[in-house]
Write a protein that holds these residues in place. Sequence first.
Motif, PDB file in Angstrom:
ATOM      1  N   TYR A  45       0.863  -1.193   0.072  1.00  0.00           N
ATOM      2  CA  TYR A  45       0.161   0.049   0.064  1.00  0.00           C
ATOM      3  C   TYR A  45       0.898   1.239  -0.078  1.00  0.00           C
ATOM      4  O   TYR A  45       0.694   2.171  -0.808  1.00  0.00           O
ATOM      5  N   ALA A  46       1.692   1.149   0.843  1.00  0.00           N
ATOM      6  CA  ALA A  46       2.700   2.506   0.935  1.00  0.00           C
ATOM      7  C   ALA A  46       3.503   2.553  -0.338  1.00  0.00           C
ATOM      8  O   ALA A  46       3.726   3.934  -0.980  1.00  0.00           O
ATOM      9  N   ALA A  47       3.847   1.429  -1.103  1.00  0.00           N
ATOM     10  CA  ALA A  47       4.607   1.752  -2.338  1.00  0.00           C
ATOM     11  C   ALA A  47       3.580   2.281  -3.402  1.00  0.00           C
ATOM     12  O   ALA A  47       4.086   3.076  -4.100  1.00  0.00           O
ATOM     13  N   ILE A  48       2.453   1.814  -3.369  1.00  0.00           N
ATOM     14  CA  ILE A  48       1.619   2.280  -4.385  1.00  0.00           C
ATOM     15  C   ILE A  48       1.365   3.828  -4.240  1.00  0.00           C
ATOM     16  O   ILE A  48       1.198   4.521  -5.140  1.00  0.00           O
ATOM     17  N   CYS A  49       1.056   4.033  -2.870  1.00  0.00           N
ATOM     18  CA  CYS A  49       0.846   5.560  -2.417  1.00  0.00           C
ATOM     19  C   CYS A  49       1.987   6.504  -3.080  1.00  0.00           C
ATOM     20  O   CYS A  49       1.932   7.523  -3.617  1.00  0.00           O
ATOM     21  N   TYR A  50       3.147   6.039  -2.714  1.00  0.00           N
ATOM     22  CA  TYR A  50       4.519   6.719  -3.219  1.00  0.00           C
ATOM     23  C   TYR A  50       4.566   6.969  -4.701  1.00  0.00           C
ATOM     24  O   TYR A  50       4.855   8.029  -5.169  1.00  0.00           O
ATOM     25  N   ALA A  51       4.145   5.743  -5.383  1.00  0.00           N
ATOM     26  CA  ALA A  51       4.176   5.741  -6.609  1.00  0.00           C
ATOM     27  C   ALA A  51       3.205   6.680  -7.291  1.00  0.00           C
ATOM     28  O   ALA A  51       3.452   7.329  -8.501  1.00  0.00           O
ATOM     29  N   LEU A  52       2.139   6.831  -6.742  1.00  0.00           N
ATOM     30  CA  LEU A  52       0.996   7.891  -7.107  1.00  0.00           C
ATOM     31  C   LEU A  52       1.168   9.289  -6.846  1.00  0.00           C
ATOM     32  O   LEU A  52       0.409  10.127  -6.981  1.00  0.00           O
ATOM     33  N   ASN A  53       2.134   9.254  -5.596  1.00  0.00           N
ATOM     34  CA  ASN A  53       2.356  10.776  -5.233  1.00  0.00           C
ATOM     35  C   ASN A  53       1.461  11.265  -4.216  1.00  0.00           C
ATOM     36  O   ASN A  53       1.163  12.390  -4.364  1.00  0.00           O
ATOM     37  N   VAL A  54       0.902  10.139  -3.599  1.00  0.00           N
ATOM     38  CA  VAL A  54      -0.412  10.811  -2.842  1.00  0.00           C
ATOM     39  C   VAL A  54       0.098  10.308  -1.302  1.00  0.00           C
ATOM     40  O   VAL A  54       0.921   9.274  -1.028  1.00  0.00           O
ATOM     41  N   ASP A  55      -0.312  10.867  -0.282  1.00  0.00           N
ATOM     42  CA  ASP A  55       0.033  10.684   1.164  1.00  0.00           C
ATOM     43  C   ASP A  55      -1.052   9.166   1.473  1.00  0.00           C
ATOM     44  O   ASP A  55      -1.933   8.916   0.891  1.00  0.00           O
ATOM     45  N   MET A  56      -0.443   8.496   2.384  1.00  0.00           N
ATOM     46  CA  MET A  56      -0.905   7.356   2.606  1.00  0.00           C
ATOM     47  C   MET A  56      -2.353   7.212   3.163  1.00  0.00           C
ATOM     48  O   MET A  56      -3.164   6.403   3.344  1.00  0.00           O
ATOM     49  N   ASN A  57      -2.588   8.513   3.734  1.00  0.00           N
ATOM     50  CA  ASN A  57      -3.989   8.841   4.254  1.00  0.00           C
ATOM     51  C   ASN A  57      -4.745   9.109   3.335  1.00  0.00           C
ATOM     52  O   ASN A  57      -6.318   9.168   3.418  1.00  0.00           O
ATOM     53  N   PHE A  58      -4.655   9.477   1.937  1.00  0.00           N
ATOM     54  CA  PHE A  58      -5.350   9.864   0.904  1.00  0.00           C
ATOM     55  C   PHE A  58      -6.604   8.876   0.736  1.00  0.00           C
ATOM     56  O   PHE A  58      -7.998   9.126   0.780  1.00  0.00           O
ATOM     57  N   PHE A  59      -6.310   7.323   0.574  1.00  0.00           N
ATOM     58  CA  PHE A  59      -7.452   6.493   0.406  1.00  0.00           C
ATOM     59  C   PHE A  59      -8.267   6.133   1.543  1.00  0.00           C
ATOM     60  O   PHE A  59      -9.207   5.791   1.626  1.00  0.00           O
ATOM     61  N   TYR A  60      -7.669   6.350   2.779  1.00  0.00           N
ATOM     62  CA  TYR A  60      -8.309   6.025   3.806  1.00  0.00           C
ATOM     63  C   TYR A  60      -9.352   7.334   4.154  1.00  0.00           C
ATOM     64  O   TYR A  60     -10.641   6.922   4.207  1.00  0.00           O
ATOM     65  N   LYS A  61      -8.833   8.211   3.766  1.00  0.00           N
ATOM     66  CA  LYS A  61      -9.977   9.547   3.914  1.00  0.00           C
ATOM     67  C   LYS A  61     -11.019   9.207   2.877  1.00  0.00           C
ATOM     68  O   LYS A  61     -12.130   9.424   3.112  1.00  0.00           O
ATOM     69  N   GLN A  62     -10.761   8.767   1.608  1.00  0.00           N
ATOM     70  CA  GLN A  62     -11.885   8.463   0.705  1.00  0.00           C
ATOM     71  C   GLN A  62     -12.655   7.625   1.152  1.00  0.00           C
ATOM     72  O   GLN A  62     -13.948   7.473   1.092  1.00  0.00           O
ATOM     73  N   LYS A  63     -12.161   6.323   1.757  1.00  0.00           N
ATOM     74  CA  LYS A  63     -12.855   5.302   2.543  1.00  0.00           C
ATOM     75  C   LYS A  63     -13.766   5.681   3.341  1.00  0.00           C
ATOM     76  O   LYS A  63     -15.043   5.347   3.488  1.00  0.00           O
ATOM     77  N   PHE A  64     -13.264   6.370   4.369  1.00  0.00           N
ATOM     78  CA  PHE A  64     -14.035   6.963   5.425  1.00  0.00           C
ATOM     79  C   PHE A  64     -15.363   7.879   4.972  1.00  0.00           C
ATOM     80  O   PHE A  64     -16.436   7.622   5.285  1.00  0.00           O
ATOM     81  N   LEU A  65     -14.979   8.891   3.828  1.00  0.00           N
ATOM     82  CA  LEU A  65     -16.142   9.463   3.355  1.00  0.00           C
ATOM     83  C   LEU A  65     -17.028   8.818   2.501  1.00  0.00           C
ATOM     84  O   LEU A  65     -18.342   9.060   2.650  1.00  0.00           O
ATOM     85  N   GLU A  66     -16.461   7.691   2.063  1.00  0.00           N
ATOM     86  CA  GLU A  66     -17.500   6.700   0.997  1.00  0.00           C
ATOM     87  C   GLU A  66     -18.522   6.212   2.046  1.00  0.00           C
ATOM     88  O   GLU A  66     -19.484   5.940   1.875  1.00  0.00           O
ATOM     89  N   THR A  67     -18.061   5.749   3.298  1.00  0.00           N
ATOM     90  CA  THR A  67     -18.775   5.185   4.240  1.00  0.00           C
ATOM     91  C   THR A  67     -19.638   5.962   4.975  1.00  0.00           C
ATOM     92  O   THR A  67     -20.892   5.639   5.213  1.00  0.00           O
ATOM     93  N   ARG A  68     -19.421   7.024   4.705  1.00  0.00           N
ATOM     94  CA  ARG A  68     -20.344   8.324   5.207  1.00  0.00           C
ATOM     95  C   ARG A  68     -21.350   8.885   4.173  1.00  0.00           C
ATOM     96  O   ARG A  68     -22.049   9.945   4.398  1.00  0.00           O
ATOM     97  N   ASN A  69     -21.235   8.423   2.996  1.00  0.00           N
ATOM     98  CA  ASN A  69     -22.003   8.991   1.630  1.00  0.00           C
ATOM     99  C   ASN A  69     -21.792  10.481   1.479  1.00  0.00           C
ATOM    100  O   ASN A  69     -22.559  11.398   1.276  1.00  0.00           O
ATOM    101  N   VAL A  70     -20.380  10.803   1.860  1.00  0.00           N
ATOM    102  CA  VAL A  70     -19.893  12.267   1.652  1.00  0.00           C
ATOM    103  C   VAL A  70     -18.803  12.220   0.466  1.00  0.00           C
ATOM    104  O   VAL A  70     -18.030  11.319   0.427  1.00  0.00           O
ATOM    105  N   THR A  71     -18.738  13.296  -0.136  1.00  0.00           N
ATOM    106  CA  THR A  71     -17.765  13.226  -1.317  1.00  0.00           C
ATOM    107  C   THR A  71     -16.590  14.497  -0.776  1.00  0.00           C
ATOM    108  O   THR A  71     -17.035  15.267  -0.350  1.00  0.00           O
ATOM    109  N   ALA A  72     -15.341  14.327  -1.050  1.00  0.00           N
ATOM    110  CA  ALA A  72     -14.542  15.165  -0.827  1.00  0.00           C
ATOM    111  C   ALA A  72     -14.533  16.350  -1.906  1.00  0.00           C
ATOM    112  O   ALA A  72     -14.820  16.398  -2.898  1.00  0.00           O
TER     113      ALA A  72
END
Length: 72
Positions: A45-72
């Motif tokens: 997961y860390a390697a993929i985030c690094y390759a995409l130049n996104v913070d490791m929290n990026f997809f965690y935040k997306q998952k959290f928002l998705e479970t709350r039916n909210v968009t960033a």
Amino acid sequence: MFGELIRKYLKENGISNRFVAYRTGINEKKLSRLLRGQRMSVDEYAAICYALNVDMNFFYKQKFLETRNVTA
């Protein structure tokens, strides 16, 4: 768990699995399995985030928002 979000991100940004595989050193077939739901290690997961130049929290935040039916 995060494979679907990463797959969606790649599609939306026109990024190929081949590019991510090259940047991470993860075999393309393995990467494809990870993005389709195979359990992903923290290192992968860390390697993929690094390759995409996104913070490791990026997809965690997306998952959290998705479970709350909210968009960033």
